[in-house]
Design an enzyme around this catalytic site. Structure first.
Site, PDB file in Angstrom:
ATOM      1  N   GLU A  85       8.466  -7.514  35.356  1.00 30.78           N
ATOM      2  CA  GLU A  85       9.324  -7.164  34.224  1.00 30.78           C
ATOM      3  C   GLU A  85      10.064  -5.845  34.404  1.00 30.78           C
ATOM      4  O   GLU A  85      11.186  -5.699  33.915  1.00 30.78           O
ATOM      5  CB  GLU A  85       8.480  -7.089  32.940  1.00 30.78           C
ATOM      6  CG  GLU A  85       7.949  -8.422  32.453  1.00 30.78           C
ATOM      7  CD  GLU A  85       9.033  -9.274  31.809  1.00 30.78           C
ATOM      8  OE1 GLU A  85      10.193  -8.826  31.734  1.00 30.78           O
ATOM      9  OE2 GLU A  85       8.728 -10.400  31.392  1.00 30.78           O
ATOM     10  N   SER A 132     -43.785 -23.353  -3.039  1.00 35.11           N
ATOM     11  CA  SER A 132     -45.111 -22.842  -2.665  1.00 35.11           C
ATOM     12  C   SER A 132     -45.065 -21.704  -1.657  1.00 35.11           C
ATOM     13  O   SER A 132     -46.123 -21.243  -1.217  1.00 35.11           O
ATOM     14  CB  SER A 132     -45.949 -23.983  -2.084  1.00 35.11           C
ATOM     15  OG  SER A 132     -46.190 -24.987  -3.041  1.00 35.11           O
TER      16      SER A 132
END
Length: 677
Positions: free
Chosen positions: A81, A341
């Protein structure tokens, strides 16, 4: 004279150049800078830094801070680039001149003159560069950026904002979406693809235009070979790699905890949790698989923690984070439910602490009434006199309510709160029903309680955020009492195929089958499983032992190959048989013994009054007290006379209700009524 003219002309030229330079500087300095810190999505990480979940920014784009990026990708990006990126000041005159000459010669654009800085300028202002005014504005902003930022900062802006197709922006989001990995380590083919995509992100999208994406990637590889960034052989080998053809989903583990973390600190971009990403993924899959075999709208929640540190390693709030009948968006680890329980182990531990009972203490499982409260066992049957160990393992209701009556419900609530739980009471009043689940708790609360049992009675808060200092432990049980509870629970039969005595665990089912629970621990970890409907409607036939316990054991298997050994008994632990116990501990009576007989009178200790029995094989009758010989009567008729022993069998009782009476030598009597099938 000529020399003077030359000097004057040079001075004038320099003055004009200086003025132009000053004007350019002023023009650049006056350039308005758009916001440079574009919003990036929040990230939730696990205990090792692995990504759990990622959020989009406000406009729905996937944009993340770059983080660590592969050096090979960076070298390709600069070479492809902007080869003179580190030499120019935002605009590269050579690149501009080359682009103009090529365009004039070929009568079309061959290469662009934009630098990486100019591309960043276009990205952050989101403006058009199609007109010369747009290009001029971009040049001005690029020059300004170079004056205010370092080259590294400019690169970071590119790596954050570069478009990669659809709503994907930035190198990290692109690498995760197209490659399914972080960009810290990329192959040459992967790096070349990520260099090529931003030039034309929509026409090169791999999921829609794989051939175009591949051609663009290969052009990058070819140029890298020509420029010497890659060897020819390496570039040719990279061309053989396939191009991804589908977009991958972003990490979305632990959605409920991730949402909670984000809601607690919405401005924070990174949230570090104590979870383990691999374990979290495995348990989410386990919950979804388990739910597929359950009725519609039934969900599954799992919490697993290290009880040594208090770190939660996995928290699964539902069987799938999605709308629908299972209400997957509801976090059932944090929902108030009846524990059934599963509070019983704490009650027995408190009884051991207070010297009310020992694991080998005998306790009556017989019909009892405590004021207006008359609890029943889950199956409607009574077992008579049993040891405390058997009462807990069989999860009998009458014995634990007897102990709760002696201890006091307020003391149970206090112990729960000291353990860090946040129980909610219906009507804000603690009655004996709390022993059987008449209180609201969360799954995370219950895992924290069981972590205290696993730690020898020392409670510490469970935590799911990494920040914060460790809290000081709070003792809720003595180490010997906690060990005795764990030893009893370790003796429970495991689910089919699971190893024996690997976990100390307890199951529970709330009233109306609304909640099925299983909680347990080994030497290092503790876990809890909840199954039910988020809206609280019943799940007929759902039992914790049948549904939740297998998931609990499988959760431990997903964590490690074999459980860690449970703690050995503390030195002060009293390990004796019933007969060896001190007299007050051999048999629990309590201040509320409901059916206490007159002193010396005979007593039928089995079957208990109101029992529901199977008549096949006869009915065994056990006696205590009185003076032999005894007379045993059934439904008003003598069936045995001159009985000298305290245990007899009645063989001729038919189905239905029968009254069994015993009369001793002094005429004192006792009787029970039973139902026979």
């Amino acid at each position: 004279m000529r020399a003077h003219r030359w000097i004057f002309s040079l001075a004038l030229l320099l003055a004009v150049a200086a003025g132009a330079r000053d004007g350019l500087d002023a023009w650049v300095d006056a350039a308005p800078l758009p916001p440079l810190l574009g919003a990036t999505g929040a990230e939730v990480r696990d205990r090792t830094g692995a990504t759990l979940r990622i959020y989009t920014v406000a406009d729905g784009r996937w944009r993340l801070a770059p983080g660590a990026v592969d050096p090979g990708f960076m070298a390709m990006l600069i070479a492809y680039e902007d080869r003179r990126f580190y030499a120019h000041n935002g605009v590269d005159p050579r690149a501009v001149a080359r682009a103009l000459v090529q365009a004039a010669w070929h009568r079309r654009i061959i290469s662009g003159g934009s630098t990486l800085t100019m591309q960043v300028a276009r990205l952050i202002e989101e403006g058009s560069t199609g007109q010369w005014t747009g290009k001029l504005r971009q040049i001005r902003l690029a020059l300004a950026l170079e004056r205010h930022l370092t080259k590294r900062q400019i690169l970071d802006l590119y790596l954050t904002h570069a478009p990669y197709g659809g709503n994907i922006e930035g190198i990290r989001a692109a690498s995760l979406a197209w490659l399914g990995k972080e960009p810290a380590r990329l192959t040459q083919a992967e790096a070349a693809l990520l260099v090529a995509l931003p030039q034309s992100p929509e026409t090169r999208r791999p999921d829609r235009h794989a051939g175009v994406a591949r051609a663009a990637r290969d052009r990058v590889l070819d140029r890298m070979a020509r420029q010497g960034v890659l060897s020819t052989e390496t570039a040719e080998a990279a061309r053989m790699d396939p191009v991804p053809t589908a977009r991958r989903a972003f990490p979305a583990l632990a959605p409920h905890l991730a949402d909670r973390a984000l809601a607690g600190a919405p401005a924070r971009l990174r949230h570090d949790l104590t979870l383990d990403a691999a374990l979290q993924s495995a348990l989410e899959a386990l919950a979804m698989r388990a739910a597929r075999g359950l009725p519609g709208a039934v969900s599954v929640a799992i919490v697993l923690a290290d009880h040594r540190s208090g770190d939660i390693l996995a928290s699964v709030g539902s069987a799938g984070y999605a709308p629908g009948t299972r209400q997957g968006f509801v976090d059932m680890t944090d929902a108030m439910r009846s524990p059934g329980s599963t509070l019983k182990p704490l009650i027995y531990g408190m009884a051991f602490d207070r010297g009310l009972a020992h694991p080998q203490t005998l306790i009556d499982d017989a019909p009892a009434r405590f004021g207006s409260y008359a609890p029943q066992n889950f199956d409607g049957h009574f077992r008579g006199e049993v040891t405390v160990t058997d009462a807990l393992r069989q999860s009998l209701n009458i014995p634990v309510v007897r102990l709760m009556d002696e201890i006091g419900p307020a003391h149970l609530m206090d112990a729960m709160r000291r353990a860090g739980l946040h129980p909610e009471l219906p009507g804000d009043h603690a009655g004996l029903a709390v022993a059987l689940g008449g209180v609201g708790v969360t799954l995370t609360d219950m895992v924290q309680l069981y972590a205290a049992l696993a730690r020898g009675g020392d409670a510490i808060p469970l935590r799911w955020r990494q920040e914060g200092e460790a809290a000081q432990p709070v003792r809720i049980l003595n180490p010997a009492s906690a060990w005795q509870v764990g030893d009893i629970l370790a003796g429970l039969a495991p689910p089919p195929g699971a190893p024996r005595r690997a976990l100390a665990y307890k199951t529970g089912t709330s009233y109306g089958h609304r909640d099925a629970w299983a909680l347990g621990w080994d030497g290092s970890h503790v876990a809890g499983v909840w199954i039910g409907r988020p809206d609280g409607t019943p799940v007929p036939g759902a039992f914790g032992g049948d549904l939740a316990a297998p998931i609990l054991f499988e959760a431990f298997q997903r964590l490690k190959a074999r459980p860690d050994p449970l703690r050995p008994p503390p030195p002060e632990t009293l390990i004796l048989s019933t007969a060896e116990l001190p007299q007050p501990l051999q048999r629990f009576t309590g201040r509320g013994a409901v059916f206490a007989a007159q002193r010396g009178a005979p007593e039928v200790i089995f079957p208990p009054d109101g029992a529901w029995l199977d008549a096949a094989g006869g009915v065994t009758v056990k006696l205590r007290g009185g003076t032999p010989p005894y007379t045993v009567m059934a439904n008003g008729q003598p069936v045995l006379k001159a009985v000298q022993v305290r245990q007899v069998s009645l063989d001729r009782l038919g189905p239905g209700f029968s009254q069994i009476s015993v009369i001793d030598a002094q005429g004192r009597s006792a009787r029970v009524t039973v139902r026979l099938d």
